[in-house]
Design a protein around this motif. Structure first.
Motif, PDB file in Angstrom:
ATOM      1  N   ASP A  82       2.783 113.917  76.658  1.00 31.10           N
ATOM      2  CA  ASP A  82       1.642 114.817  76.520  1.00 31.10           C
ATOM      3  C   ASP A  82       0.715 114.656  77.710  1.00 31.10           C
ATOM      4  N   ILE A  83      -0.049 115.697  78.005  1.00 31.35           N
ATOM      5  CA  ILE A  83      -1.000 115.586  79.111  1.00 31.35           C
ATOM      6  C   ILE A  83      -2.117 114.588  78.767  1.00 31.35           C
ATOM      7  N   LEU A  84      -2.342 114.354  77.482  1.00 26.91           N
ATOM      8  CA  LEU A  84      -3.493 113.522  77.091  1.00 26.91           C
ATOM      9  C   LEU A  84      -3.237 112.023  77.189  1.00 26.91           C
ATOM     10  N   VAL A  85      -2.056 111.634  77.674  1.00 25.66           N
ATOM     11  CA  VAL A  85      -1.823 110.198  77.896  1.00 25.66           C
ATOM     12  C   VAL A  85      -2.693 109.691  79.054  1.00 25.66           C
ATOM     13  N   ILE A  86      -3.141 110.575  79.947  1.00 26.10           N
ATOM     14  CA  ILE A  86      -4.017 110.115  81.043  1.00 26.10           C
ATOM     15  C   ILE A  86      -5.404 109.713  80.522  1.00 26.10           C
ATOM     16  N   PRO A  87      -6.086 110.557  79.740  1.00 30.62           N
ATOM     17  CA  PRO A  87      -7.343 110.062  79.139  1.00 30.62           C
ATOM     18  C   PRO A  87      -7.140 108.766  78.340  1.00 30.62           C
ATOM     19  N   GLN A  88      -6.012 108.634  77.679  1.00 38.61           N
ATOM     20  CA  GLN A  88      -5.750 107.380  76.953  1.00 38.61           C
ATOM     21  C   GLN A  88      -5.681 106.214  77.941  1.00 38.61           C
ATOM     22  N   ALA A  89      -4.967 106.426  79.049  1.00 34.60           N
ATOM     23  CA  ALA A  89      -4.850 105.356  80.051  1.00 34.60           C
ATOM     24  C   ALA A  89      -6.218 105.037  80.657  1.00 34.60           C
ATOM     25  N   MET A  90      -7.147 106.015  80.620  1.00 29.79           N
ATOM     26  CA  MET A  90      -8.494 105.789  81.151  1.00 29.79           C
ATOM     27  C   MET A  90      -9.400 105.112  80.131  1.00 29.79           C
ATOM     28  N   GLY A  91      -8.837 104.752  79.000  1.00 29.49           N
ATOM     29  CA  GLY A  91      -9.591 103.985  78.008  1.00 29.49           C
ATOM     30  C   GLY A  91     -10.151 104.808  76.869  1.00 29.49           C
ATOM     31  N   MET A  92      -9.844 106.104  76.839  1.00 26.35           N
ATOM     32  CA  MET A  92     -10.383 106.932  75.755  1.00 26.35           C
ATOM     33  C   MET A  92      -9.414 106.971  74.576  1.00 26.35           C
ATOM     34  N   VAL A  93      -9.965 107.063  73.384  1.00 26.34           N
ATOM     35  CA  VAL A  93      -9.126 107.160  72.194  1.00 26.34           C
ATOM     36  C   VAL A  93      -8.806 108.636  71.962  1.00 26.34           C
ATOM     37  N   PRO A 102      -5.296 117.810  69.210  1.00 25.09           N
ATOM     38  CA  PRO A 102      -5.866 116.536  69.663  1.00 25.09           C
ATOM     39  C   PRO A 102      -7.330 116.373  69.280  1.00 25.09           C
ATOM     40  N   HIS A 103      -7.720 115.122  69.071  1.00 24.47           N
ATOM     41  CA  HIS A 103      -9.107 114.802  68.713  1.00 24.47           C
ATOM     42  C   HIS A 103      -9.541 113.505  69.391  1.00 24.47           C
ATOM     43  N   PHE A 104     -10.650 113.588  70.143  1.00 27.02           N
ATOM     44  CA  PHE A 104     -11.263 112.396  70.748  1.00 27.02           C
ATOM     45  C   PHE A 104     -12.455 112.016  69.870  1.00 27.02           C
ATOM     46  N   PRO A 105     -12.396 110.892  69.169  1.00 29.05           N
ATOM     47  CA  PRO A 105     -13.548 110.526  68.332  1.00 29.05           C
ATOM     48  C   PRO A 105     -14.806 110.289  69.164  1.00 29.05           C
ATOM     49  N   ASP A 106     -14.646 109.928  70.430  1.00 23.35           N
ATOM     50  CA  ASP A 106     -15.801 109.570  71.254  1.00 23.35           C
ATOM     51  C   ASP A 106     -15.719 110.229  72.634  1.00 23.35           C
ATOM     52  N   PRO A 107     -15.907 111.555  72.698  1.00 21.83           N
ATOM     53  CA  PRO A 107     -15.797 112.245  74.000  1.00 21.83           C
ATOM     54  C   PRO A 107     -16.941 111.864  74.936  1.00 21.83           C
ATOM     55  N   LEU A 108     -16.801 112.179  76.221  1.00 27.84           N
ATOM     56  CA  LEU A 108     -17.882 111.920  77.183  1.00 27.84           C
ATOM     57  C   LEU A 108     -19.012 112.901  76.906  1.00 27.84           C
ATOM     58  N   LYS A 109     -20.247 112.393  76.844  1.00 28.52           N
ATOM     59  CA  LYS A 109     -21.355 113.282  76.493  1.00 28.52           C
ATOM     60  C   LYS A 109     -22.148 113.738  77.709  1.00 28.52           C
ATOM     61  N   THR A 110     -22.804 112.831  78.372  1.00 33.25           N
ATOM     62  CA  THR A 110     -23.546 113.208  79.584  1.00 33.25           C
ATOM     63  C   THR A 110     -23.307 112.135  80.645  1.00 33.25           C
ATOM     64  N   PRO A 111     -23.616 112.447  81.907  1.00 35.35           N
ATOM     65  CA  PRO A 111     -23.441 111.425  82.952  1.00 35.35           C
ATOM     66  C   PRO A 111     -24.357 110.218  82.727  1.00 35.35           C
ATOM     67  N   ALA A 112     -25.410 110.388  81.940  1.00 30.81           N
ATOM     68  CA  ALA A 112     -26.326 109.263  81.695  1.00 30.81           C
ATOM     69  C   ALA A 112     -25.725 108.275  80.695  1.00 30.81           C
ATOM     70  N   GLY A 152       9.055 115.930  85.186  1.00 31.92           N
ATOM     71  CA  GLY A 152       7.918 115.122  84.757  1.00 31.92           C
ATOM     72  C   GLY A 152       6.667 115.985  84.838  1.00 31.92           C
ATOM     73  N   PHE A 153       5.554 115.562  84.262  1.00 32.78           N
ATOM     74  CA  PHE A 153       4.360 116.417  84.305  1.00 32.78           C
ATOM     75  C   PHE A 153       3.077 115.641  84.089  1.00 32.78           C
ATOM     76  N   CYS A 154       1.971 116.330  84.369  1.00 36.07           N
ATOM     77  CA  CYS A 154       0.651 115.812  83.989  1.00 36.07           C
ATOM     78  C   CYS A 154      -0.254 117.014  83.776  1.00 36.07           C
ATOM     79  N   GLY A 155      -1.411 116.779  83.184  1.00 41.19           N
ATOM     80  CA  GLY A 155      -2.418 117.827  83.080  1.00 41.19           C
ATOM     81  C   GLY A 155      -3.168 117.890  84.397  1.00 41.19           C
ATOM     82  N   SER A 156      -3.796 119.025  84.666  1.00 38.24           N
ATOM     83  CA  SER A 156      -4.598 119.110  85.892  1.00 38.24           C
ATOM     84  C   SER A 156      -5.911 118.364  85.646  1.00 38.24           C
ATOM     85  N   PRO A 157      -6.566 117.944  86.714  1.00 30.33           N
ATOM     86  CA  PRO A 157      -7.866 117.284  86.541  1.00 30.33           C
ATOM     87  C   PRO A 157      -8.840 118.149  85.724  1.00 30.33           C
TER      88      PRO A 157
END
Ligand code: CP3
Length: 366
Positions: A82-93, A102-112, A152-157
């Motif tokens: 899946d493309i979402l294995v990259i966010p997982q590798a970046m430490g996101m659930v 897909p569901h991220f229980p704790d998405p990125l909210k703001t740069p702060a 092979g594949f990945c999601g775009s940035p």
């Protein structure tokens, strides 16, 4: 170090991707291993989706299912992941919720947010985090035994960024647009970080045995021409430039690269110039118009029948195939990889996909 596998018996896809004249267009479909196949549900059983991705034996079995069902028609396998294995590798659930996505229980909210700084600072070792993908690829190459090439594949940035801030699927893209129009510089920092991880992930997939790679920019069309130029294209171009460099530095051969900027019809002209061998098109393009935009550039076009045509009658499917053949293939004999304009959808009768393939075959025979 290069792994050794059985030589390909069918390398049509690789030749077409390189722009060579071919005897017929190669064909495969996005999401060909998936829920429309009864054998997918049987093999997956009650397992969690990401658990199947992490099990190389099951992932390779699922990858091979369409290759076996459509033997002699299908010209590629695409690794089950899946493309979402990259966010997982970046430490996101990331969880996959049945029938919802897909569901991220704790998405990125703001740069702060503390999480933003953490994600940016984190040194991501995909070799360690995503080793199961590479194992699945190597095992799949062995099981394929040279029948067809493995993609092979990945999601775009940009597409991965959307998921990371939205926390899942969305119709509004409210969070993504908040970031783009409120925090453009912080957005680009994150896109750059994701791009480098994409390069690493694709390179390790190639090292493990992937023979061609595709970058899925599924949400490209949520941007307009100006914002696509700023928030997606530079990062797609970065991947196209860095991946070959990285492969060479690893002592590996460069592989053909496909970009699929879904919905970004306005970007076709520039997509033909940023270093990809193949540009994937969704069904909003008229094939003959797309061929005109490409002109004499050595870029292969991939696509682009409406995935919904597979809910149609045999005649309806034939008509959709005829439109592609007339626009992409007639008088060309090269420069086209037959596919749908997006992933095959659940509920499609697998025999209708067979008809789709057979009609491409029949209508492109010399
Ligand atoms: O056959 C293949 O193409 C290989 C496997 C593959 C999957 N996902 C398996 C999958 C590929 C290439 C992907 C890519 C992917 N994943 C994309 C890009 C392509 C696209 O459709 O735009 C995206 C956006 C995702 C993220 C994702 N994964 C979503 C939104 C969903 C849920 C909704 C849906 O369309 O399926 C998934 C789950 C998923 N990925 C399934 C499969 C087989 C379904 C899981 C299940 O319910 O059993």
């Amino acid at each position: 170090m290069e792994l050794k596998f059985t030589p390909l018996k069918n390398d049509l896809l690789l030749r077409a991707a390189r722009g060579e004249t071919v005897e017929r267009p190669p064909m495969w479909v996005m999401r060909q291993a998936g829920r429309y196949l009864p054998e997918y549900h049987e093999a997956k059983g009650g397992r969690d989706f990401f658990e199947t991705c992490r099990d190389p034996e099951i992932a390779s079995t699922l990858t091979l299912q369409p290759v076996e069902r459509y033997a002699g028609l299908l010209d590629a396998a695409i690794i089950f992941s899946d493309i979402l294995v990259i966010p997982q590798a970046m430490g996101m659930v990331v969880e996959m919720i049945d029938k919802k996505g897909p569901h991220f229980p704790d998405p990125l909210k703001t740069p702060a947010d503390e999480q933003y700084a953490e994600v940016l600072a984190r040194d991501v070792d995909v070799g360690k985090e995503l080793g199961y993908v590479y194992k699945a690829i190597t095992l799949t190459r062995k099981k394929l035994d040279g029948r067809v090439p493995l993609i092979g594949f990945c999601g775009s940035p940009w597409t991965l960024f959307c998921y990371m801030v939205e926390g899942g699927g969305t119709k509004l893209f409210a969070q993504s647009k908040t970031w783009v129009y409120r925090y453009p510089e912080e957005t680009k920092k994150l896109l750059h970080k994701i791009s480098d991880i994409c390069v690493d992930h694709l390179a390790l997939q190639v090292q493990a045995g992937a023979q061609l790679v595709q970058v899925f920019d599924s949400w490209a069309g949520e941007l307009g021409p100006a914002t696509f130029k700023e928030f997606s294209e530079p990062f797609l171009a970065h991947i196209a430039q860095k991946l070959p460099e990285k492969l060479r530095s690893m002592g590996l051969d460069v592989v053909p690269m496909i970009v699929f900027p879904k919905g970004a019809w306005f970007a076709l002209d520039s997509m033909c110039d940023i270093g990809y061998d193949v540009v994937g098109l969704d069904w909003l393009y008229d094939p003959a118009d797309a061929v005109k935009v490409r002109g004499d550039r050595k870029v292969t076009l991939q696509g682009n029948a409406d995935p919904g045509c597979l809910y149609g009658s045999k005649e309806g499917i034939t008509k959709a195939v005829q439109t592609m053949v007339d626009g992409f293939w007639k008088g060309q004999g090269k420069g086209w990889i037959a596919n749908l304009g997006h992933g095959i959808t659940p509920g499609v009768d697998p025999d209708n996909l067979k008809h789709f393939f057979e009609e491409i075959h029949r209508l492109t025979k010399n």
